[in-house]
Motif scaffolding. Structure first.
Motif, PDB file in Angstrom:
ATOM      1  N   ARG A 196     -20.309  36.781  19.817  1.00 43.88           N
ATOM      2  CA  ARG A 196     -19.015  37.075  19.169  1.00 43.88           C
ATOM      3  C   ARG A 196     -19.006  38.431  18.541  1.00 43.88           C
ATOM      4  O   ARG A 196     -18.123  39.392  18.661  1.00 43.88           O
ATOM      5  CB  ARG A 196     -18.723  36.028  17.976  1.00 43.88           C
ATOM      6  CG  ARG A 196     -17.517  36.401  17.332  1.00 43.88           C
ATOM      7  CD  ARG A 196     -16.202  36.390  18.108  1.00 43.88           C
ATOM      8  NE  ARG A 196     -15.943  35.370  18.940  1.00 43.88           N
ATOM      9  CZ  ARG A 196     -15.182  34.074  18.885  1.00 43.88           C
ATOM     10  NH1 ARG A 196     -14.545  34.114  17.577  1.00 43.88           N
ATOM     11  NH2 ARG A 196     -15.008  33.183  19.592  1.00 43.88           N
ATOM     12  N   ALA A 197     -20.247  38.922  17.855  1.00 46.87           N
ATOM     13  CA  ALA A 197     -20.263  40.458  17.561  1.00 46.87           C
ATOM     14  C   ALA A 197     -19.844  41.199  18.260  1.00 46.87           C
ATOM     15  O   ALA A 197     -19.159  42.358  18.250  1.00 46.87           O
ATOM     16  CB  ALA A 197     -21.685  40.446  16.856  1.00 46.87           C
ATOM     17  N   LYS A 198     -20.410  41.158  19.547  1.00 49.53           N
ATOM     18  CA  LYS A 198     -20.192  42.058  20.929  1.00 49.53           C
ATOM     19  C   LYS A 198     -18.806  42.004  21.347  1.00 49.53           C
ATOM     20  O   LYS A 198     -18.237  43.072  21.357  1.00 49.53           O
ATOM     21  CB  LYS A 198     -21.074  41.688  21.956  1.00 49.53           C
ATOM     22  CG  LYS A 198     -22.540  42.265  21.616  1.00 49.53           C
ATOM     23  CD  LYS A 198     -23.520  41.577  22.818  1.00 49.53           C
ATOM     24  CE  LYS A 198     -24.853  41.487  22.558  1.00 49.53           C
ATOM     25  NZ  LYS A 198     -25.777  41.185  23.744  1.00 49.53           N
TER      26      LYS A 198
ATOM     27  N   VAL B  26     -20.760  29.544  24.304  1.00 54.15           N
ATOM     28  CA  VAL B  26     -21.218  30.898  24.136  1.00 54.15           C
ATOM     29  C   VAL B  26     -21.464  31.559  25.608  1.00 54.15           C
ATOM     30  O   VAL B  26     -20.999  32.516  25.724  1.00 54.15           O
ATOM     31  CB  VAL B  26     -22.876  30.706  23.839  1.00 54.15           C
ATOM     32  CG1 VAL B  26     -23.804  31.904  24.099  1.00 54.15           C
ATOM     33  CG2 VAL B  26     -22.789  30.169  22.106  1.00 54.15           C
ATOM     34  N   SER B  27     -21.662  30.618  26.574  1.00 55.28           N
ATOM     35  CA  SER B  27     -21.724  31.214  28.198  1.00 55.28           C
ATOM     36  C   SER B  27     -20.465  31.638  28.530  1.00 55.28           C
ATOM     37  O   SER B  27     -20.397  32.802  29.010  1.00 55.28           O
ATOM     38  CB  SER B  27     -22.230  29.991  28.714  1.00 55.28           C
ATOM     39  OG  SER B  27     -23.575  29.649  28.606  1.00 55.28           O
TER      40      SER B  27
ATOM     41  N   ARG C  56     -30.340  34.385  28.869  1.00 56.72           N
ATOM     42  CA  ARG C  56     -29.966  34.190  27.559  1.00 56.72           C
ATOM     43  C   ARG C  56     -28.680  33.257  27.141  1.00 56.72           C
ATOM     44  O   ARG C  56     -28.714  32.628  26.371  1.00 56.72           O
ATOM     45  CB  ARG C  56     -30.056  35.453  26.711  1.00 56.72           C
ATOM     46  CG  ARG C  56     -30.064  35.306  24.995  1.00 56.72           C
ATOM     47  CD  ARG C  56     -30.525  36.524  24.508  1.00 56.72           C
ATOM     48  NE  ARG C  56     -30.249  36.529  22.959  1.00 56.72           N
ATOM     49  CZ  ARG C  56     -31.231  36.223  22.375  1.00 56.72           C
ATOM     50  NH1 ARG C  56     -32.234  35.243  22.627  1.00 56.72           N
ATOM     51  NH2 ARG C  56     -30.806  36.057  20.991  1.00 56.72           N
ATOM     52  N   TYR C  57     -27.733  33.848  27.850  1.00 54.13           N
ATOM     53  CA  TYR C  57     -26.316  33.340  27.503  1.00 54.13           C
ATOM     54  C   TYR C  57     -25.691  32.451  28.580  1.00 54.13           C
ATOM     55  O   TYR C  57     -24.749  31.861  28.201  1.00 54.13           O
ATOM     56  CB  TYR C  57     -25.462  34.755  27.249  1.00 54.13           C
ATOM     57  CG  TYR C  57     -25.896  35.465  26.315  1.00 54.13           C
ATOM     58  CD1 TYR C  57     -26.073  35.030  24.777  1.00 54.13           C
ATOM     59  CD2 TYR C  57     -26.087  36.776  26.504  1.00 54.13           C
ATOM     60  CE1 TYR C  57     -26.534  35.845  23.765  1.00 54.13           C
ATOM     61  CE2 TYR C  57     -26.335  37.510  25.462  1.00 54.13           C
ATOM     62  CZ  TYR C  57     -26.615  37.405  24.114  1.00 54.13           C
ATOM     63  OH  TYR C  57     -27.185  38.223  23.267  1.00 54.13           O
TER      64      TYR C  57
ATOM     65  N   LEU D  85     -26.630  32.341  18.561  1.00 53.19           N
ATOM     66  CA  LEU D  85     -26.263  32.847  19.918  1.00 53.19           C
ATOM     67  C   LEU D  85     -24.830  33.281  19.926  1.00 53.19           C
ATOM     68  O   LEU D  85     -24.501  34.185  20.434  1.00 53.19           O
ATOM     69  CB  LEU D  85     -26.638  32.069  21.274  1.00 53.19           C
ATOM     70  CG  LEU D  85     -28.281  31.871  21.348  1.00 53.19           C
ATOM     71  CD1 LEU D  85     -28.241  31.018  22.638  1.00 53.19           C
ATOM     72  CD2 LEU D  85     -28.882  33.364  22.056  1.00 53.19           C
ATOM     73  N   TRP D  86     -24.066  32.149  19.489  1.00 53.04           N
ATOM     74  CA  TRP D  86     -22.457  32.459  19.389  1.00 53.04           C
ATOM     75  C   TRP D  86     -22.149  33.699  18.555  1.00 53.04           C
ATOM     76  O   TRP D  86     -21.375  34.424  18.641  1.00 53.04           O
ATOM     77  CB  TRP D  86     -21.854  31.168  19.141  1.00 53.04           C
ATOM     78  CG  TRP D  86     -20.348  31.188  19.417  1.00 53.04           C
ATOM     79  CD1 TRP D  86     -19.725  31.929  20.282  1.00 53.04           C
ATOM     80  CD2 TRP D  86     -19.540  30.139  19.073  1.00 53.04           C
ATOM     81  NE1 TRP D  86     -18.533  31.461  20.505  1.00 53.04           N
ATOM     82  CE2 TRP D  86     -18.374  30.284  19.716  1.00 53.04           C
ATOM     83  CE3 TRP D  86     -19.691  29.050  18.393  1.00 53.04           C
ATOM     84  CZ2 TRP D  86     -17.095  29.421  19.571  1.00 53.04           C
ATOM     85  CZ3 TRP D  86     -18.622  28.040  18.295  1.00 53.04           C
ATOM     86  CH2 TRP D  86     -17.296  28.464  18.836  1.00 53.04           C
TER      87      TRP D  86
END
Length: 187
Positions: free
Chosen positions: A135-137, A81-82, A104-105, A130-131
């Motif tokens: 990923r959507a962004k 995620v990071s 957050r990330y 969170l992933w």
């Protein structure tokens, strides 16, 4: 005869791979330019495979450390995620994390003892959600880019395609680590 044996052996090796993914080619995802669409295909394939491996883990499995130097599956997913968030913001938005995004990330950009102690007691769904957000962004941002941008250099000798290849290979490497940890989970 030897040629037939070679072909039969090759086919026996290839069939499980084809059945595993139900196809043996990369496709470009619709809505993206061809090269970016292929990268999106690879990113999504790896994310789906990792998610499938971990989505049903309980809390003890998510936090399990097989030795003092190991990472947990939760911390590895948070590291993915990071990593993706960092490169997404840097390459698609051309900026650094805000303080809120970092909190957050960015917590697992580097996994060390402090980070490991923070990444406990959260269900696997926390990391996967969170992933999904990141990923959507990423997918939205990549839709605004084209293959000319993808091949262009961020700096001398470093193009955007290589950066996203790095994000993709990062997932593949950690997918292997996650599989190793799963194999060591207490029975």
């Amino acid at each position: 005869m030897k040629s037939l044996k070679t072909k039969a052996s090759f086919l026996m090796l290839l069939v499980p791979i084809l059945l595993l993914n139900a196809q043996g080619e990369f496709n470009s995802v619709e809505g993206y330019t061809p090269q970016i669409g292929q990268m999106v295909y690879m990113l999504e394939d790896l994310k789906e495979r990792i998610t499938e491996e971990v989505k049903d883990l309980d809390q003890s499995q998510t936090d399990f450390l097989y030795d003092a130097d190991a990472n947990s599956i939760g911390s590895l997913v948070m590291h993915l995620v990071s990593t993706e968030s960092y490169y997404q913001i840097a390459t698609l938005e051309g900026r650094d994390w805000t303080e809120e995004e970092l909190a957050r990330y960015g917590v697992a950009g580097e996994i060390n003892e402090d980070v490991k102690s923070m990444l406990k007691d959260k269900p696997i769904s926390y990391y996967l959600e969170l992933w999904d957000e990141v990923r959507a962004k990423t997918l939205t941002g990549l839709k605004t880019k084209d293959d000319e941008w993808f091949a262009s250099n961020l700096e001398d000798g470093l193009n955007y395609q290589y950066i996203w290849y790095h994000v993709m290979e990062h997932s593949a490497n950690h997918m292997g680590q996650i599989a190793t940890i799963k194999n060591r989970l207490p029975k």
